[in-house]
Design a protein around this motif. Structure first.
Motif, PDB file in Angstrom:
ATOM      1  N   LEU A  85       0.856  -1.180   0.000  1.00  4.39           N
ATOM      2  CA  LEU A  85       0.000   0.000   0.000  1.00  4.39           C
ATOM      3  C   LEU A  85       0.892   1.229   0.000  1.00  4.39           C
ATOM      4  O   LEU A  85       1.769   1.393   0.851  1.00  4.39           O
ATOM      5  CB  LEU A  85      -0.902   0.006   1.225  1.00  4.39           C
ATOM      6  CG  LEU A  85      -1.837   1.220   1.377  1.00  4.39           C
ATOM      7  CD1 LEU A  85      -2.833   1.287   0.224  1.00  4.39           C
ATOM      8  CD2 LEU A  85      -2.583   1.159   2.717  1.00  4.39           C
ATOM      9  N   SER A  86       0.659   2.125  -0.953  1.00  4.12           N
ATOM     10  CA  SER A  86       1.430   3.356  -1.079  1.00  4.12           C
ATOM     11  C   SER A  86       0.537   4.552  -0.785  1.00  4.12           C
ATOM     12  O   SER A  86      -0.543   4.689  -1.366  1.00  4.12           O
ATOM     13  CB  SER A  86       2.007   3.471  -2.498  1.00  4.12           C
ATOM     14  OG  SER A  86       2.600   4.736  -2.698  1.00  4.12           O
ATOM     15  N   LEU A  87       0.993   5.432   0.125  1.00  2.00           N
ATOM     16  CA  LEU A  87       0.281   6.668   0.477  1.00  2.00           C
ATOM     17  C   LEU A  87       1.248   7.833   0.309  1.00  2.00           C
ATOM     18  O   LEU A  87       1.716   8.432   1.274  1.00  2.00           O
ATOM     19  CB  LEU A  87      -0.246   6.593   1.914  1.00  2.00           C
ATOM     20  CG  LEU A  87      -1.255   5.476   2.206  1.00  2.00           C
ATOM     21  CD1 LEU A  87      -1.486   5.330   3.712  1.00  2.00           C
ATOM     22  CD2 LEU A  87      -2.570   5.731   1.488  1.00  2.00           C
ATOM     23  N   PRO A  88       1.565   8.190  -0.938  1.00  2.00           N
ATOM     24  CA  PRO A  88       2.590   9.203  -1.200  1.00  2.00           C
ATOM     25  C   PRO A  88       2.069  10.616  -1.013  1.00  2.00           C
ATOM     26  O   PRO A  88       0.871  10.864  -0.902  1.00  2.00           O
ATOM     27  CB  PRO A  88       2.948   8.948  -2.664  1.00  2.00           C
ATOM     28  CG  PRO A  88       1.647   8.462  -3.258  1.00  2.00           C
ATOM     29  CD  PRO A  88       0.997   7.637  -2.168  1.00  2.00           C
ATOM     30  N   TYR A 133       8.317  11.620   2.498  1.00  3.27           N
ATOM     31  CA  TYR A 133       7.042  12.326   2.484  1.00  3.27           C
ATOM     32  C   TYR A 133       5.842  11.387   2.361  1.00  3.27           C
ATOM     33  O   TYR A 133       4.707  11.839   2.232  1.00  3.27           O
ATOM     34  CB  TYR A 133       7.026  13.356   1.353  1.00  3.27           C
ATOM     35  CG  TYR A 133       8.015  14.475   1.563  1.00  3.27           C
ATOM     36  CD1 TYR A 133       7.736  15.517   2.442  1.00  3.27           C
ATOM     37  CD2 TYR A 133       9.245  14.482   0.914  1.00  3.27           C
ATOM     38  CE1 TYR A 133       8.638  16.549   2.652  1.00  3.27           C
ATOM     39  CE2 TYR A 133      10.161  15.509   1.119  1.00  3.27           C
ATOM     40  CZ  TYR A 133       9.854  16.539   1.986  1.00  3.27           C
ATOM     41  OH  TYR A 133      10.749  17.557   2.200  1.00  3.27           O
ATOM     42  N   ALA A 134       6.074  10.078   2.385  1.00  6.19           N
ATOM     43  CA  ALA A 134       4.989   9.097   2.335  1.00  6.19           C
ATOM     44  C   ALA A 134       4.559   8.730   3.749  1.00  6.19           C
ATOM     45  O   ALA A 134       5.316   8.883   4.713  1.00  6.19           O
ATOM     46  CB  ALA A 134       5.446   7.849   1.592  1.00  6.19           C
ATOM     47  N   ILE A 135       3.336   8.242   3.889  1.00  3.48           N
ATOM     48  CA  ILE A 135       2.839   7.815   5.197  1.00  3.48           C
ATOM     49  C   ILE A 135       3.312   6.398   5.496  1.00  3.48           C
ATOM     50  O   ILE A 135       3.096   5.465   4.712  1.00  3.48           O
ATOM     51  CB  ILE A 135       1.306   7.873   5.256  1.00  3.48           C
ATOM     52  CG1 ILE A 135       0.829   9.333   5.250  1.00  3.48           C
ATOM     53  CG2 ILE A 135       0.775   7.159   6.501  1.00  3.48           C
ATOM     54  CD1 ILE A 135      -0.681   9.494   5.312  1.00  3.48           C
ATOM     55  N   THR A 176      11.310   2.401  -0.637  1.00  7.29           N
ATOM     56  CA  THR A 176      10.260   2.824  -1.565  1.00  7.29           C
ATOM     57  C   THR A 176       9.220   3.736  -0.931  1.00  7.29           C
ATOM     58  O   THR A 176       8.521   4.466  -1.630  1.00  7.29           O
ATOM     59  CB  THR A 176       9.528   1.607  -2.141  1.00  7.29           C
ATOM     60  OG1 THR A 176       8.920   0.876  -1.053  1.00  7.29           O
ATOM     61  CG2 THR A 176      10.485   0.689  -2.884  1.00  7.29           C
ATOM     62  N   GLY A 177       9.078   3.680   0.403  1.00  6.62           N
ATOM     63  CA  GLY A 177       8.000   4.413   1.060  1.00  6.62           C
ATOM     64  C   GLY A 177       6.669   3.700   0.952  1.00  6.62           C
ATOM     65  O   GLY A 177       5.613   4.332   1.033  1.00  6.62           O
ATOM     66  N   TRP A 178       6.700   2.371   0.811  1.00  5.16           N
ATOM     67  CA  TRP A 178       5.479   1.570   0.698  1.00  5.16           C
ATOM     68  C   TRP A 178       5.318   0.681   1.930  1.00  5.16           C
ATOM     69  O   TRP A 178       6.276   0.386   2.646  1.00  5.16           O
ATOM     70  CB  TRP A 178       5.527   0.689  -0.557  1.00  5.16           C
ATOM     71  CG  TRP A 178       5.652   1.436  -1.842  1.00  5.16           C
ATOM     72  CD1 TRP A 178       5.336   2.752  -2.061  1.00  5.16           C
ATOM     73  CD2 TRP A 178       6.151   0.932  -3.080  1.00  5.16           C
ATOM     74  NE1 TRP A 178       5.591   3.103  -3.364  1.00  5.16           N
ATOM     75  CE2 TRP A 178       6.089   2.008  -4.027  1.00  5.16           C
ATOM     76  CE3 TRP A 178       6.623  -0.309  -3.509  1.00  5.16           C
ATOM     77  CZ2 TRP A 178       6.502   1.858  -5.337  1.00  5.16           C
ATOM     78  CZ3 TRP A 178       7.024  -0.454  -4.836  1.00  5.16           C
ATOM     79  CH2 TRP A 178       6.967   0.613  -5.729  1.00  5.16           C
ATOM     80  N   ASN A 179       4.080   0.238   2.166  1.00  4.55           N
ATOM     81  CA  ASN A 179       3.743  -0.620   3.302  1.00  4.55           C
ATOM     82  C   ASN A 179       3.321  -1.995   2.784  1.00  4.55           C
ATOM     83  O   ASN A 179       2.394  -2.105   1.981  1.00  4.55           O
ATOM     84  CB  ASN A 179       2.594   0.001   4.107  1.00  4.55           C
ATOM     85  CG  ASN A 179       2.942   1.387   4.629  1.00  4.55           C
ATOM     86  OD1 ASN A 179       3.540   1.525   5.681  1.00  4.55           O
ATOM     87  ND2 ASN A 179       2.579   2.427   3.875  1.00  4.55           N
TER      88      ASN A 179
END
Length: 453
Positions: A409-412, A424-426, A438-441
């Motif tokens: 899950l990506s929340l950029p 800057y991603a959650i 990557t800034g992904w979950n």
């Protein structure tokens, strides 16, 4: 012989298709363990205070240090830097120099390089009520607007500023008829303040959130404003827990009810300013941080107030200011068919004080050794109210080649300039799900993607 070969091929295709369909019909649900770590998520948390000056003699400008700001983010989990720009040199002149605008621009670039965002305010004096008249303020706002708009991606909020000592809309030479009693404002005073606020909102990008000092300012000056304009305006309380009314923040008892509702969707932040036992102690602080949906708080002022909250209270503040989103459950098929669709559910819970106030895209990502594919899902993080569990159902196309894929899950960040930056991603507040590269979950593993005949 030819018919026999065709029959064998058809049977093989049927077998693959049937196996893929059987796997895709089988689903698995996964639960996730919460994390207790302080997470460096954007637009929230404790902030560090900085200020810079442009004095009459040209001295005083201290550039934002990108290396220091980056250390705050990586070592302390602090992603917000408060930045006050004092305009002493320009209080008597209509223009802002090109050199000064370049300095402001460089500070915003430094924030971007550090992976942080700024809470920005402009003011004319830190030690007196000497500010500029309304027409000059408007000229300065319009000169600054192009720089702010071009760097809106790294501005968490823009405080109205400009008026009064510290830009706090109090103690003003030009916007209060009776400086000895700055709380008694005439209609002309309000009209001048209204002109400044409306110019600030009109000149700056709709993506920029603006904060005013008290509920009464928004209530009076934006009562008839279009909903899209009012939705940009939040509150900053710079005397949190002081006295019975936060030193004038709350003009009436109804202001508290109003603020509880407003801050469900607009940013709320500020600082403490005086020890006021017992109200400044943790029992009151914990209740009001949650009631008014605080997203950020000054880590540097006042330390006596915050230390009275104890280690456990401070730890809760670091974790819960703003949003704290975590996965609860995910339901996915064991397999999907390439060229078909993938349906599932994601359950999230917000353990923070506030919902995210900024809209951002939500994407389901399928990743393999050969590449990654992202698909939009109907998740609006702004609807994730504190304490409310929400399940989002999705169906996305599987436009990938056959193979094994991990599901994430990506929340950029919504800005194209920051969308690919993990800082800057959650990051969701779970154990073992965050991919810092990557800034992904990570949600789970799809065992196979079967070929579509």
């Amino acid at each position: 012989m030819r018919k026999a070969i065709l029959a064998s091929v058809a049977a093989a295709i049927l077998t693959v298709t049937s196996a893929a369909s059987a796997l895709s019909a089988s689903v698995v649900s996964r639960t996730f363990s919460p994390s207790t770590a302080v997470i460096a998520n954007p637009d929230r948390g404790l902030y560090h205070y900085t200020e810079t000056h442009s004095r009459v003699d040209g001295s005083g400008y201290a550039p934002l240090d990108a290396a220091v700001a980056a250390r705050w983010r990586t070592q302390e989990g602090v992603t917000l830097v408060y930045r006050v720009f004092y305009l002493e040199r320009f209080v008597g002149t209509d223009g802002l120099s090109a050199a000064y605008l370049s300095q402001v621009r460089a500070d915003l670039a430094a924030a971007r390089a550090a992976g942080v965002k700024l809470v920005v305010r402009f003011a004319y004096s830190a030690d007196s009520s000497h500010d500029a008249p309304a027409d000059r303020v408007i000229t300065h706002v319009r000169a600054l607007a192009p720089v702010l708009n071009a760097n809106a991606d790294v501005i968490a909020t823009l405080q109205a500023g400009f008026i009064g000592r510290w830009g706090e809309w109090y103690y003003s030479d030009n916007f209060a008829s009776d400086p000895a009693r700055p709380w008694l404002l005439s209609d002309a005073d309000w009209e001048a303040r209204d002109t400044v606020l409306r110019t600030l909102l009109e000149a700056t990008s709709p993506s920029l959130f603006v904060q005013v000092r008290s509920p009464s300012i928004k209530q009076r000056l934006l009562a008839g404003a279009p909903s899209a304009v009012a939705a940009r305006v939040g509150i900053h309380d710079d005397c949190f827990l002081a006295g019975t009314d936060d030193y004038g923040t709350f003009a009436t008892s109804e202001d508290r009810t109003w603020l509880r509702a407003q801050t469900q969707t607009v940013p709320m932040g500020g600082e403490t300013c005086v020890v006021n036992t017992p109200r400044t102690q943790w029992s009151s602080a914990s209740s009001e941080l949650a009631a008014y949906h605080w997203s950020y708080l000054n880590a540097d002022y006042r330390p006596e107030v915050m230390s009275s909250w104890g280690a456990a209270g401070l730890d809760e503040v670091r974790r819960r200011l703003g949003y704290r989103l975590r996965l609860t459950t995910v339901t996915l098929p064991r397999a999907a068919v390439a060229g078909g669709t993938l349906s599932g559910q994601v359950g999230l819970l917000n353990d923070g004080y506030a919902a995210p106030f900024r809209a951002r895209p939500a994407k389901l990502v399928l990743r393999s050794a050969d590449g990654s594919y992202g698909y939009a899902i109907p998740l609006d993080v702004r609807t994730l109210a504190p304490g409310v569990a929400r399940t989002t159902s999705f169906t996305v196309p599987v436009s990938v080649r056959p193979g094994a894929y991990r599901v994430l899950l990506s929340l950029p960040d919504p800005s194209p300039t920051l969308a690919a930056k993990p800082a800057y991603a959650i990051q969701l507040a779970n154990q073992g799900t965050w991919d810092a590269q990557t800034g992904w979950n990570t949600l789970g593993q799809l065992d196979v993607i079967a070929a579509q005949p």
